[in-house]
Design an enzyme around this catalytic site. Structure first.
Site, short mmCIF file in Angstrom:
data_model
loop_
_atom_site.label_atom_id
_atom_site.label_comp_id
_atom_site.label_asym_id
_atom_site.label_seq_id
_atom_site.Cartn_x
_atom_site.Cartn_y
_atom_site.Cartn_z
N ARG A 103 -3.22 0.87 10.31
CA ARG A 103 -2.12 -0.01 9.92
C ARG A 103 -1.84 -1.09 10.95
O ARG A 103 -0.69 -1.45 11.21
CB ARG A 103 -0.84 0.80 9.64
CG ARG A 103 -1.00 1.85 8.56
CD ARG A 103 -1.34 1.25 7.21
NE ARG A 103 -1.55 2.30 6.22
CZ ARG A 103 -2.74 2.81 5.89
NH1 ARG A 103 -3.83 2.36 6.48
NH2 ARG A 103 -2.84 3.75 4.97
N SER A 116 5.04 3.51 1.47
CA SER A 116 5.40 4.37 2.60
C SER A 116 6.20 3.59 3.64
O SER A 116 5.78 2.51 4.06
CB SER A 116 4.15 4.94 3.26
OG SER A 116 3.44 5.74 2.35
N GLU A 137 6.52 1.30 9.18
CA GLU A 137 5.32 0.56 8.76
C GLU A 137 5.69 -0.78 8.14
O GLU A 137 4.95 -1.75 8.25
CB GLU A 137 4.56 1.43 7.74
CG GLU A 137 3.29 0.80 7.21
CD GLU A 137 2.55 1.75 6.29
OE1 GLU A 137 2.07 1.29 5.24
OE2 GLU A 137 2.44 2.95 6.60
#
Length: 285
Positions: A160, A211, A281
């Site tokens: 990520r 998420s 995130e």
């Protein structure tokens, strides 16, 4: 290039948070983007709006939006290469790959993101990551206003993360994906199975941005929140999903402030109970 004043961003963020920006620019070409950055640097760059939290109801600054524009896709079937501008949808990309019998992008199917956003975040699932099929990126380097190209091995692609997330002065323009030849029927089957798995676990019935947190080493966020009894925890119109507690959903006109309050509370409780510092995130604007 389209330009708007006092532009409503509600339909341009996946949480469907009500927000307005002073100006919005929708460039159609690389030349448009370069021209915009010659005149101004303080833009909020917004792709598909699927990994962001708009924390304000009004932004007294300009947004540069790549969503439904600057989205050309080209296929070189013989070389197994698909080239896409930064505003292209990775969902559309996966469909085009399937039609051309090119395999490698199946995990992109049903992931909501622009091409630029997918590279910035090294988007992926259990089935694959962007870095595995990324060949090259063309970008505008604001430090010297030059357009440059770099191969994937030069882009610090990790879980990520990428050089584009670490260095905000690099604006992705175009991306090359290296794929393999495959069978369209097999590719479609993998895509459909992948989509079915996600829909069975994720709260697609309410607006959300996927998420919320990065996966901590050796842990999974959802089970920790479940153990803390946080599934269904609500602030204002935002709620920790009762279907998957790693997601926050907008169930009733949530604000960015509602979502951020849930995040702060969740991080505090997880740290207190498990000694884990959750990392968000999603990009907070």
């Amino acid at each position: 290039m389209r330009v708007y004043k006092n532009f409503d961003l509600t339909e341009y963020n996946a949480y469907r948070l009500k927000s307005v920006c002073k100006m919005a620019y929708f460039p159609d070409s690389e030349a448009d983007i370069i021209e915009l950055y010659k005149n101004e640097r303080n833009y909020v760059l917004l792709g598909s709006g699927h990994n962001i939290i708009l924390s304000k109801a009004y932004y007294d600054q300009a947004f540069l939006i790549l969503n439904g524009n600057f989205n050309a896709i080209e296929v070189n079937k013989a070389m197994g290469v698909i080239t896409a501008e930064a505003g292209a949808s990775i969902l559309e990309l996966s469909k085009i790959a399937e039609k051309n019998g090119l395999t490698g992008l199946e995990f992109y199917y049903d992931i909501p993101s622009s091409v630029g956003g997918a590279v910035v975040m090294n988007a992926g699932t259990k089935e694959g990551e962007t870095k595995n099929i990324l060949k090259k990126v063309r970008f505008l380097d604001l430090s010297d206003m030059k357009v440059k190209e770099q191969y994937s091995k030069e882009l610090d692609l990790e879980y990520r993360n990428s050089v584009f997330q670490k260095q905000k002065d690099k604006i992705i323009l175009k991306v090359w994906f290296q794929l393999e030849k495959g069978n369209s029927r097999d590719i479609r089957r993998i895509m459909d199975e992948s989509k079915a798995r996600r829909w069975s676990k994720q709260p697609r019935e309410y607006p959300n941005c996927g998420s919320v947190y990065k996966r901590p080493p050796g842990r999974f966020v959802g089970p920790m929140l479940d153990e803390l009894g946080l599934k269904g925890y609500r602030v204002g119109g935002a709620e920790i999903s009762q279907k998957h507690s790693g997601f926050i959903v907008n169930i009733n006109n949530a604000t960015g402030a509602d979502i951020l309050k849930i995040i702060r509370y969740t991080k505090e409780k997880v740290k207190e109970k498990f000694g884990v510092d959750l990392e968000v995130e999603q990009r907070i604007i």
